[in-house]
Scaffold this motif. Structure first.
Motif, short mmCIF file in Angstrom:
data_model
loop_
_atom_site.label_atom_id
_atom_site.label_comp_id
_atom_site.label_asym_id
_atom_site.label_seq_id
_atom_site.Cartn_x
_atom_site.Cartn_y
_atom_site.Cartn_z
N GLN A 98 0.83 -1.20 0.00
CA GLN A 98 0.00 0.00 0.00
C GLN A 98 0.87 1.25 0.00
OE1 GLN A 98 -2.62 0.53 3.42
NE2 GLN A 98 -4.09 1.63 2.17
N VAL A 99 0.39 2.27 -0.75
CA VAL A 99 1.00 3.60 -0.63
C VAL A 99 0.43 4.20 0.66
CG1 VAL A 99 1.39 5.83 -1.73
CG2 VAL A 99 1.00 3.81 -3.15
N SER A 100 1.19 4.07 1.74
CA SER A 100 0.64 4.39 3.05
C SER A 100 0.75 5.87 3.42
CB SER A 100 1.32 3.54 4.13
OG SER A 100 2.73 3.69 4.05
N SER A 101 1.59 6.62 2.73
CA SER A 101 1.62 8.07 2.96
C SER A 101 2.04 8.76 1.66
CB SER A 101 2.58 8.44 4.10
OG SER A 101 3.92 8.11 3.76
N GLY A 102 1.50 9.96 1.47
CA GLY A 102 1.79 10.72 0.25
C GLY A 102 0.99 10.28 -0.95
N TYR A 103 -0.02 9.45 -0.74
CA TYR A 103 -0.74 8.87 -1.88
C TYR A 103 -1.48 9.94 -2.68
CZ TYR A 103 -4.14 6.03 -4.46
OH TYR A 103 -4.91 5.46 -5.45
N SER A 104 -1.34 9.88 -4.00
CA SER A 104 -2.03 10.79 -4.92
C SER A 104 -3.02 9.98 -5.74
CB SER A 104 -1.03 11.50 -5.83
OG SER A 104 -1.70 12.37 -6.72
N SER A 105 -4.27 10.01 -5.30
CA SER A 105 -5.30 9.20 -5.95
C SER A 105 -5.50 9.64 -7.40
CB SER A 105 -6.62 9.32 -5.19
OG SER A 105 -7.63 8.56 -5.80
N GLY A 106 -5.60 8.66 -8.27
CA GLY A 106 -5.81 8.95 -9.69
C GLY A 106 -4.52 9.03 -10.48
N PHE A 107 -3.38 9.18 -9.78
CA PHE A 107 -2.09 9.28 -10.46
C PHE A 107 -1.14 8.16 -10.04
CE2 PHE A 107 -3.80 13.60 -10.28
CZ PHE A 107 -3.76 13.95 -11.63
N ASP A 108 -1.11 7.83 -8.72
CA ASP A 108 -0.22 6.78 -8.23
C ASP A 108 -0.82 5.41 -8.54
OD1 ASP A 108 1.36 8.76 -7.26
OD2 ASP A 108 0.86 8.46 -5.13
N ILE A 109 0.04 4.48 -8.97
CA ILE A 109 -0.40 3.10 -9.26
C ILE A 109 0.70 2.14 -8.82
CG2 ILE A 109 -1.01 1.43 -11.06
CD1 ILE A 109 -2.18 3.66 -12.69
N LEU A 110 0.28 1.04 -8.17
CA LEU A 110 1.17 -0.09 -7.90
C LEU A 110 0.75 -1.24 -8.80
CD1 LEU A 110 1.29 0.00 -3.98
CD2 LEU A 110 3.14 0.62 -5.55
N ASP A 126 -6.59 -1.51 -5.67
CA ASP A 126 -7.67 -0.70 -5.10
C ASP A 126 -7.24 0.77 -5.17
OD1 ASP A 126 -9.56 0.67 -3.64
OD2 ASP A 126 -9.53 -0.70 -1.91
N PRO A 127 -7.78 1.54 -6.13
CA PRO A 127 -7.31 2.93 -6.30
C PRO A 127 -7.76 3.86 -5.18
CG PRO A 127 -9.12 2.47 -7.81
CD PRO A 127 -8.78 1.17 -7.15
N VAL A 128 -8.81 3.49 -4.46
CA VAL A 128 -9.25 4.34 -3.34
C VAL A 128 -8.29 4.20 -2.17
CG1 VAL A 128 -11.07 4.77 -1.66
CG2 VAL A 128 -11.66 4.26 -4.04
N ALA A 129 -7.97 2.98 -1.80
CA ALA A 129 -7.08 2.73 -0.68
C ALA A 129 -5.62 2.85 -1.08
CB ALA A 129 -7.33 1.34 -0.09
N GLY A 130 -5.32 2.86 -2.40
CA GLY A 130 -3.93 2.87 -2.83
C GLY A 130 -3.23 1.58 -2.45
N LYS A 131 -3.95 0.47 -2.64
CA LYS A 131 -3.48 -0.81 -2.10
C LYS A 131 -3.50 -1.89 -3.17
CE LYS A 131 -4.25 -3.41 2.20
NZ LYS A 131 -5.11 -3.47 3.40
#
Length: 719
Positions: A98-110, A126-131
């Protein structure tokens, strides 16, 4: 019995019996743990051929990775990664990154790269949780070895060319979200309609790999974002002002009893609407995403309502006596940004030393173009070549997409100011407009030849009121580049000719000479004449512009009002006793009156005019002419004393002699005719038939002629 520890323990081996009938016996507590996500525990390895219970050591995850990242590229989230597990447990249900800090929804992807090398792994982003979830294709447990290999190939990307900041990644084999900055775990538990008190009890009775649970206490923005904006739902957290209204405290976990120092309330919250004493993460779509509001213990009881509780957030970690788990690891990437200090401008030409700072570990490079190119230099300081025009340089810290511009400004020194006129004059006190130009920059105006502070900045300067000669100086400035050669502008203040307006009478049917009043000037009359004097024959307003000789050339305007005066004409004269009023055919305020030809007055009314033939005089005050008319004042004595003392011995009418036909008839109180006066007999001695009459009142009647009324009155005879 299932035993959960944070450190490796000695495997307890209890051989009860080797009986085939017990080969398939399962441990109920373990099966129960598998079905409850809140109590996410490790599985125990079951051996079919023995009746054995083992205590399994939780896996240990270790990762390294503190890397620089350029936007719009891919980077592996770990540089090294290892997953050590108990030999008795070879796999688990899933791993979570998970992107646990600094997450930029809509741009960050794992995502998982090189998927062909990991045929047993399926991913779920999961783009909402960044997970990102890594699990087994087809379900079931995935081998730890497969997870370890796959995690090494997980990559991060950001699609924005302007991305910035730091991203922290948490890697765990548990379902709860892990936050590296706190070392705690956060799990959202759905439970429609649960009350705050029930959620608190449920949280405190749960555990996560042996860590005691409690309603989350969110002490920082990282915690609030991970548990709110990036959580899967809305729910209760451990804040309340139930003890003291308006004083919000954390009442759960290690922070129980402390006043909230960090809060993330929604707009206009908390509002204590309906005794709302408990903190709740707002439902998505209601105000600021992931923010908090206050609710009553039950919240809304309406199913589906925005304020109906949907669950709660449990936090694990930090309780007294607990040792940290190692089932999670973290790494981070930083998007390097170089920040250059804009150098001070220079004048005309020279070189600049530009300094910059960048993200730790990044190499600063200097360029002369926005993209591509070969670095002009590297390092935190760059000295330009000598330049004579403003030039833009560029700096980055390894990411071309984050290349920043920095401008080296070269200002030209302006030319000496050119003024519209070096000698300016005006007539009389007032302001003057001064103008000056230069090739670049602008003009500063001074009252000193050197030094001082500007009194105005701009090419066009309107001075304050000036009453005497003065000098102003124009200096050219182009930002910090000055041309210190100041240009002087001399201001001369001239005194205009002093003229006095006049009002002049003009006699009817005559002419008049009017005069500008000052000699040695040039003149321009409203009639077009250019002489000092002009002759006028009609009344009106005349003006003359009087201009002084060069170099002054100051003009003053004189106004002369010519008023045409008429000759007076007497209409009538009213005599009432000794009061006389002179009436004219046309009254004018420039006429004056007299009844003796010597003493004149503005009023046409006279009192105590002597009896007899008199003359009324009326004339125009400035000598245009006049007129006169005779009138008679008749004086009837109020009494007489016929006692032969030579004073008032007779009663007679003064002025009667001017009316030859006049007759005065005298009567007593009974109407008896006593005497008759005329031009031949002008007085009465107080006798009748030569007999003295007694003291008394007597009456008279005066008839002047047939055209005038009879005058009547009375008088007294005194003895």
């Amino acid at each position: 019995m299932k035993t959960i520890n944070f450190f490796k323990i000695t495997i307890l081996f209890f051989v009860l019996c080797f009986n085939q009938s017990h080969a398939n016996e399962r441990v109920n507590t373990l099966d129960k743990a598998k079905t409850k996500p809140v109590n996410d525990t490790l599985k125990l390895n079951k051996r079919k051929n023995t009746k054995v219970t083992f205590a399994v050591t939780p896996p240990v995850l270790k990762a390294t990775g503190d890397q620089l990242y350029c936007p719009q590229t891919n980077i592996k989230i770990v540089e090294t990664f290892s997953l050590t597990h108990d030999p008795l447990e070879t796999g688990t249900q899933a791993a979570y990154i998970q992107v646990s800090s600094g997450y930029s929804s809509g741009f960050d992807i794992l995502s998982l790269s090189n998927t062909l090398a990991h045929p047993t792994i399926v991913t779920d982003w999961d783009p909402v949780a960044g997970k990102l979830t890594l699990s087994k294709v087809g379900g079931g447990d995935v081998l730890y070895s497969d997870l370890e290999a796959a995690i090494k190939d997980v990559v991060f990307s950001n699609s924005s060319a302007t991305a910035s900041g730091t991203r922290t990644f948490s890697i765990t084999v548990g379902q709860a979200n892990y936050l590296p900055s706190t070392g705690h775990y956060y799990l959202y538990v759905p439970s429609i309609g649960i009350t705050w008190t029930a959620a608190k009890i449920a949280a405190e009775t749960s555990n996560y790999y042996g860590l005691k649970g409690y309603l989350a206490t969110l002490l920082s923005a990282d915690e609030a974002k991970l548990s709110g904006e990036q959580a899967s739902g809305t729910g209760w957290i451990g804040g309340s002002d139930q003890e003291t209204e308006g004083v919000w405290k954390w009442v759960t976990g290690p922070e129980a009893g402390t006043v909230m120092s960090y809060t993330f309330w929604n707009t206009n919250e908390p509002n204590n609407l309906g005794n709302e004493d408990y903190a709740h993460i707002t439902q998505p779509g209601v105000g600021i995403r992931g923010s908090w509001n206050d609710l009553s213990n039950s919240g809304s009881l309406t199913p589906g309502d925005n304020y109906q509780p949907k669950g709660y957030v449990v936090e694990y970690g930090g309780s007294p006596g607990e040792l940290p788990l190692e089932i999670a690891a973290s790494t981070k990437i930083t998007i390097p940004v170089a920040t250059a200090l804009t150098p001070n401008p220079i004048c005309d030409s020279g070189s600049f030393t530009i300094n910059a700072t960048a993200t730790s570990g990044a190499t600063i490079s200097w360029y002369d173009q926005t993209t591509g190119g070969t670095p002009l230099a590297t390092g935190s300081s760059f000295t330009t070549p000598v330049i004579n025009t403003t030039t833009t340089y560029y700096v980055d810290a390894g990411c071309e997409s984050n290349r920043k511009s920095v401008v080296a400004v070269v200002n030209k020194t302006p030319t000496t100011p050119a003024v519209a006129s070096s000698n300016v004059s005006r007539c009389g006190p007032g302001s003057v407009n001064l103008q000056a130009t230069t090739n670049v920059g602008f003009i500063n105006w001074y009252t000193n030849a050197t030094g001082g502070i500007p009194v105005f900045s701009g090419n066009n300067f309107t001075t304050p009121t000036i009453s005497s000669n003065a000098v102003y100086y124009a200096e050219a400035s182009n930002n910090s580049c000055l041309n210190t050669n100041r240009t002087a502008v001399n201001i001369s203040i001239y005194t205009p000719p002093v003229v006095t307006d006049e009002e002049v009478p003009l006699c009817q049917n005559q002419k008049k000479i009017i005069d500008a009043g000052i000699s040695g000037m040039t003149y321009l009359w409203s009639t077009g004449a250019t002489t000092q004097t002009i002759e006028v024959g009609t009344g009106g307003t005349y003006t003359v512009d009087v201009t002084s000789p060069a170099p002054e050339g100051c003009t003053s305007r004189k106004t002369i009002k010519v008023e045409e005066h008429e000759i007076p004409q007497i209409d009538r004269i009213d005599v009432n006793g000794t009061r006389v009023v002179i009436y004219l055919k046309k009254e004018q305020d420039y006429f004056e009156y007299s009844v003796d030809g010597t003493n004149f007055q503005d009023s046409n009314v006279f009192y105590d005019v002597p009896g007899g033939l008199q003359t009324a005089y009326v004339r125009e005050k400035s000598g245009c002419g006049g007129t006169a008319k005779n009138f008679v004042v008749l004086v009837f004595p109020a009494f007489f004393t016929p006692n032969n003392d030579t004073f008032n011995d007779f009663w007679e009418v003064t002025g009667m002699e001017n009316y030859p036909q006049a007759q005065v008839t005298i009567f007593d109180r009974y109407g008896k005719l006593l005497a008759q006066l005329s031009i031949s007999r002008m007085s009465w001695d107080g006798t009748f038939n030569k007999t003295p009459l007694p003291a008394s009142d007597y009456w008279y009647a005066l008839k002047i002629d047939n055209t005038q009324p009879v005058l009547r009155g009375h008088f007294s005879l005194k003895r």
